[in-house]
Design an enzyme around this catalytic site. Structure first.
Site, PDB file in Angstrom:
ATOM      1  N   TYR A  75      89.223 -19.977  34.586  1.00 17.78           N
ATOM      2  CA  TYR A  75      89.005 -19.026  33.494  1.00 17.78           C
ATOM      3  C   TYR A  75      89.501 -19.610  32.166  1.00 17.78           C
ATOM      4  O   TYR A  75      88.792 -19.600  31.158  1.00 17.78           O
ATOM      5  CB  TYR A  75      89.744 -17.728  33.826  1.00 17.78           C
ATOM      6  CG  TYR A  75      89.556 -16.612  32.828  1.00 17.78           C
ATOM      7  CD1 TYR A  75      88.306 -16.015  32.629  1.00 17.78           C
ATOM      8  CD2 TYR A  75      90.628 -16.124  32.082  1.00 17.78           C
ATOM      9  CE1 TYR A  75      88.133 -14.986  31.717  1.00 17.78           C
ATOM     10  CE2 TYR A  75      90.463 -15.091  31.165  1.00 17.78           C
ATOM     11  CZ  TYR A  75      89.222 -14.523  30.986  1.00 17.78           C
ATOM     12  OH  TYR A  75      89.051 -13.496  30.088  1.00 17.78           O
ATOM     13  N   ASP A  80      72.446  -7.801  29.593  1.00 18.20           N
ATOM     14  CA  ASP A  80      73.466  -7.767  30.658  1.00 18.20           C
ATOM     15  C   ASP A  80      72.785  -7.879  32.008  1.00 18.20           C
ATOM     16  O   ASP A  80      71.596  -7.594  32.143  1.00 18.20           O
ATOM     17  CB  ASP A  80      74.257  -6.441  30.564  1.00 18.20           C
ATOM     18  CG  ASP A  80      75.633  -6.520  31.201  1.00 18.20           C
ATOM     19  OD1 ASP A  80      75.698  -6.755  32.436  1.00 18.20           O
ATOM     20  OD2 ASP A  80      76.640  -6.348  30.503  1.00 18.20           O
ATOM     21  N   SER A 111      79.277  -2.882  29.436  1.00 19.11           N
ATOM     22  CA  SER A 111      80.625  -2.511  29.883  1.00 19.11           C
ATOM     23  C   SER A 111      81.694  -2.998  28.908  1.00 19.11           C
ATOM     24  O   SER A 111      81.487  -3.972  28.178  1.00 19.11           O
ATOM     25  CB  SER A 111      80.852  -3.154  31.265  1.00 19.11           C
ATOM     26  OG  SER A 111      82.160  -2.920  31.729  1.00 19.11           O
ATOM     27  N   PHE A 132      93.107  -5.787  27.307  1.00 17.54           N
ATOM     28  CA  PHE A 132      92.336  -4.621  26.864  1.00 17.54           C
ATOM     29  C   PHE A 132      91.972  -3.737  28.040  1.00 17.54           C
ATOM     30  O   PHE A 132      91.632  -4.229  29.116  1.00 17.54           O
ATOM     31  CB  PHE A 132      91.068  -5.070  26.105  1.00 17.54           C
ATOM     32  CG  PHE A 132      91.368  -5.349  24.668  1.00 17.54           C
ATOM     33  CD1 PHE A 132      92.112  -6.465  24.310  1.00 17.54           C
ATOM     34  CD2 PHE A 132      90.976  -4.470  23.671  1.00 17.54           C
ATOM     35  CE1 PHE A 132      92.454  -6.710  22.995  1.00 17.54           C
ATOM     36  CE2 PHE A 132      91.303  -4.704  22.342  1.00 17.54           C
ATOM     37  CZ  PHE A 132      92.047  -5.821  22.008  1.00 17.54           C
ATOM     38  N   LEU A 184      84.321  -4.363  26.446  1.00 15.05           N
ATOM     39  CA  LEU A 184      84.369  -4.778  25.036  1.00 15.05           C
ATOM     40  C   LEU A 184      82.968  -4.841  24.430  1.00 15.05           C
ATOM     41  O   LEU A 184      82.762  -4.462  23.272  1.00 15.05           O
ATOM     42  CB  LEU A 184      85.064  -6.146  24.921  1.00 15.05           C
ATOM     43  CG  LEU A 184      86.475  -6.247  25.538  1.00 15.05           C
ATOM     44  CD1 LEU A 184      87.062  -7.638  25.307  1.00 15.05           C
ATOM     45  CD2 LEU A 184      87.395  -5.167  24.986  1.00 15.05           C
ATOM     46  N   LYS A 236      87.358 -20.617  28.774  1.00 16.67           N
ATOM     47  CA  LYS A 236      87.607 -19.937  27.494  1.00 16.67           C
ATOM     48  C   LYS A 236      88.102 -20.925  26.433  1.00 16.67           C
ATOM     49  O   LYS A 236      87.808 -20.772  25.245  1.00 16.67           O
ATOM     50  CB  LYS A 236      88.613 -18.801  27.696  1.00 16.67           C
ATOM     51  CG  LYS A 236      88.088 -17.666  28.585  1.00 16.67           C
ATOM     52  CD  LYS A 236      86.860 -17.004  27.977  1.00 16.67           C
ATOM     53  CE  LYS A 236      86.494 -15.701  28.671  1.00 16.67           C
ATOM     54  NZ  LYS A 236      85.325 -15.033  28.065  1.00 16.67           N
ATOM     55  N   CYS A 280      79.823 -11.212  24.839  1.00 17.44           N
ATOM     56  CA  CYS A 280      80.916 -10.589  25.610  1.00 17.44           C
ATOM     57  C   CYS A 280      80.746 -10.791  27.115  1.00 17.44           C
ATOM     58  O   CYS A 280      81.669 -10.479  27.873  1.00 17.44           O
ATOM     59  CB  CYS A 280      80.996  -9.087  25.328  1.00 17.44           C
ATOM     60  SG  CYS A 280      81.720  -8.699  23.732  1.00 17.44           S
ATOM     61  N   THR A 324      89.681  -2.103  29.917  1.00 17.58           N
ATOM     62  CA  THR A 324      88.240  -2.050  30.193  1.00 17.58           C
ATOM     63  C   THR A 324      88.084  -1.799  31.702  1.00 17.58           C
ATOM     64  O   THR A 324      89.088  -1.792  32.426  1.00 17.58           O
ATOM     65  CB  THR A 324      87.566  -3.389  29.828  1.00 17.58           C
ATOM     66  OG1 THR A 324      88.061  -4.400  30.717  1.00 17.58           O
ATOM     67  CG2 THR A 324      87.843  -3.790  28.395  1.00 17.58           C
ATOM     68  N   VAL A 342      73.121 -14.649  31.681  1.00 14.52           N
ATOM     69  CA  VAL A 342      73.255 -15.631  30.584  1.00 14.52           C
ATOM     70  C   VAL A 342      73.219 -17.082  31.064  1.00 14.52           C
ATOM     71  O   VAL A 342      73.076 -17.997  30.253  1.00 14.52           O
ATOM     72  CB  VAL A 342      74.543 -15.401  29.733  1.00 14.52           C
ATOM     73  CG1 VAL A 342      74.471 -14.083  28.980  1.00 14.52           C
ATOM     74  CG2 VAL A 342      75.804 -15.498  30.573  1.00 14.52           C
TER      75      VAL A 342
HETATM   76  N1  LIG Z   1      89.520  -6.888  29.102  1.00 16.68           N
HETATM   77  C1  LIG Z   1      90.393  -7.798  28.723  1.00 16.68           C
HETATM   78  O1  LIG Z   1      91.615  -7.574  28.738  1.00 16.68           O
HETATM   79  C2  LIG Z   1      89.937  -9.159  28.269  1.00 16.68           C
HETATM   80  C3  LIG Z   1      90.905 -10.058  27.813  1.00 16.68           C
HETATM   81  C4  LIG Z   1      90.513 -11.318  27.375  1.00 16.68           C
HETATM   82  C5  LIG Z   1      89.174 -11.666  27.364  1.00 16.68           C
HETATM   83  N2  LIG Z   1      88.252 -10.781  27.820  1.00 16.68           N
HETATM   84  C6  LIG Z   1      86.847 -11.223  27.809  1.00 16.68           C
HETATM   85  O2  LIG Z   1      86.062 -10.260  27.155  1.00 16.68           O
HETATM   86  C7  LIG Z   1      84.745 -10.248  27.708  1.00 16.68           C
HETATM   87  C8  LIG Z   1      84.394  -8.836  28.110  1.00 16.68           C
HETATM   88  O3  LIG Z   1      85.332  -8.410  29.078  1.00 16.68           O
HETATM   89  P1  LIG Z   1      85.430  -6.894  29.583  1.00 16.68           P
HETATM   90  O4  LIG Z   1      86.851  -6.623  29.867  1.00 16.68           O
HETATM   91  O5  LIG Z   1      84.671  -6.021  28.670  1.00 16.68           O
HETATM   92  O6  LIG Z   1      84.710  -7.066  31.015  1.00 16.68           O
HETATM   93  P2  LIG Z   1      83.653  -6.144  31.774  1.00 16.68           P
HETATM   94  O7  LIG Z   1      83.662  -6.665  33.164  1.00 16.68           O
HETATM   95  O8  LIG Z   1      83.926  -4.695  31.517  1.00 16.68           O
HETATM   96  O9  LIG Z   1      82.260  -6.508  31.054  1.00 16.68           O
HETATM   97  C9  LIG Z   1      81.651  -7.759  31.215  1.00 16.68           C
HETATM   98  C10 LIG Z   1      80.149  -7.557  31.234  1.00 16.68           C
HETATM   99  O10 LIG Z   1      79.554  -8.858  31.337  1.00 16.68           O
HETATM  100  C11 LIG Z   1      78.463  -8.760  32.217  1.00 16.68           C
HETATM  101  N3  LIG Z   1      78.183 -10.084  32.796  1.00 16.68           N
HETATM  102  C12 LIG Z   1      78.966 -10.819  33.627  1.00 16.68           C
HETATM  103  N4  LIG Z   1      78.357 -11.961  33.963  1.00 16.68           N
HETATM  104  C13 LIG Z   1      77.161 -11.959  33.322  1.00 16.68           C
HETATM  105  C14 LIG Z   1      76.075 -12.865  33.271  1.00 16.68           C
HETATM  106  N5  LIG Z   1      76.087 -14.022  33.965  1.00 16.68           N
HETATM  107  N6  LIG Z   1      74.994 -12.547  32.521  1.00 16.68           N
HETATM  108  C15 LIG Z   1      74.961 -11.388  31.834  1.00 16.68           C
HETATM  109  N7  LIG Z   1      75.946 -10.477  31.846  1.00 16.68           N
HETATM  110  C16 LIG Z   1      77.035 -10.758  32.585  1.00 16.68           C
HETATM  111  C17 LIG Z   1      78.898  -7.758  33.284  1.00 16.68           C
HETATM  112  O11 LIG Z   1      77.782  -7.207  33.971  1.00 16.68           O
HETATM  113  C18 LIG Z   1      79.648  -6.736  32.439  1.00 16.68           C
HETATM  114  O12 LIG Z   1      78.797  -5.697  31.999  1.00 16.68           O
HETATM  115  C19 LIG Z   1      84.768 -11.242  28.868  1.00 16.68           C
HETATM  116  O13 LIG Z   1      84.249 -12.474  28.427  1.00 16.68           O
HETATM  117  C20 LIG Z   1      86.251 -11.383  29.199  1.00 16.68           C
HETATM  118  O14 LIG Z   1      86.546 -12.625  29.760  1.00 16.68           O
HETATM  119  C21 LIG Z   1      88.594  -9.539  28.275  1.00 16.68           C
END
Ligand SMILES: NC(=O)c1ccc[n+]([C@@H]2O[C@H](COP(=O)([O-])OP(=O)(O)OC[C@H]3O[C@@H](n4cnc5c(N)ncnc54)[C@H](O)[C@@H]3O)[C@@H](O)[C@H]2O)c1
Length: 261
Positions: A167, A37, A16, A200, A18, A171, A85, A202, A59
């Protein structure tokens, strides 16, 4: 390090957002991709579409990570690229007031612990296990480079908002480990770089009402919009290809500085 079909990559959270965009970008460059994932259905779907291997794992669960990495390596060979990610973003104030009774409630530790388990300890577990495999590979760059690790923190690591204690702490831990781990792994020719994304677009944002999404986009100085996942993937590519980038955390946020709320 050059991206081509001699290189294998593991992307956590690759089902999913990023991580998915990164898996797509790497697969398009010919890299042999494994998506790791928890989301089995979506992960298998994305993997099938881009010719990657899907390995279900949490993870935070060492046995499932070991099994997933074994599957990925059996299919693609040992990875030279790890992109972390997988992450969760719980929101809760340190002290909150119950709407109906006005009772004051302390932040529960289970939520705090889970954020740290997934975002920080999960990331570190992946780095340690991947780097151990990368360290045994032959160098592929003229400097003796063997592999690259990219981690995903958040701008919340530096300007966490109200309700982001768990959170932001998790981070900030990822930012904190970036330099010492890069130093630990330098003698093996493995680089470590962390990205701090801003806002972002997403699946995380799909449930956010349109009006709120617009106001979030307006809070970004320039470009005044949410980032696209492919722009995150573009930075991952630049990090992998630029051998001089190491031990650093990079904001990718359109000059956004998050306000308290
Ligand atoms: N989207 C944003 O604006 C944003 C901003 C800052 C940081 N981030 C960080 O970027 C990363 C990706 O975010 P995203 O927006 O793509 O989120 P998302 O929810 O679309 O994707 C996250 C993925 O991680 C997987 N996941 C969650 N817990 C897990 C685990 N314990 N083991 C394995 N897989 C697991 C989920 O199943 C999902 O597919 C995250 O770490 C998030 O904190 C995102």
């Amino acid at each position: 390090m050059k991206l081509d079909n001699s290189i294998a990559a593991v992307i956590t959270g690759g089902a999913s957002g990023l991580g998915e965009a990164t898996a797509r970008m790497l697969a398009a460059q010919g890299v042999k991709v494994a998506i790791l994932d928890m989301a089995a259905e979506r992960g298998a779907e994305v993997a099938k579409e881009i010719g990657a291997v899907f390995c279900e794992a949490d993870v935070t669960d060492e046995a499932s990570v070991d099994a997933a990495l074994s599957r990925a390596r059996a299919a693609n060979g040992a990875e030279r690229i790890l992109v972390n990610c997988a992450g969760i973003a719980p929101g809760k104030r340190t002290v909150s007031k119950k709407r109906d009774t006005g009772e004051l409630v302390a932040h529960d530790l289970a939520t705090f612990r889970r954020a740290v388990e997934v975002n920080l300890i999960g990331t570190f577990q992946m780095i340690a296990k991947s780097a151990a495999a990368m360290a045994g590979l032959a160098p592929v760059t003229e400097d003796g480079g063997r592999g690259v690790v990219v981690c995903t923190a958040s701008v919340a690591a530096q300007d966490g908002q109200i309700g982001q204690a768990a959170y932001a702490a998790s981070k900030a831990g990822v930012v904190g480990l970036t330099l010492p781990v890069a130093r630990d792994l330098a003698s093996f020719g493995i680089r470590v770089v962390t990205i701090l994304p801003g806002l972002f677009h997403t699946p995380m944002f799909e449930s956010v009402p349109e009006d709120f999404r617009k106001s979030l986009a307006a809070s970004v100085p320039f470009p005044s919009r949410l980032g696209r996942p492919d722009e995150y993937a573009q930075l991952v590519r630049a990090i992998v290809e630029n051998d001089m980038l190491n031990g650093e955390s990079i904001r990718l946020d359109g000059a956004l500085r998050m306000q308290p709320k």
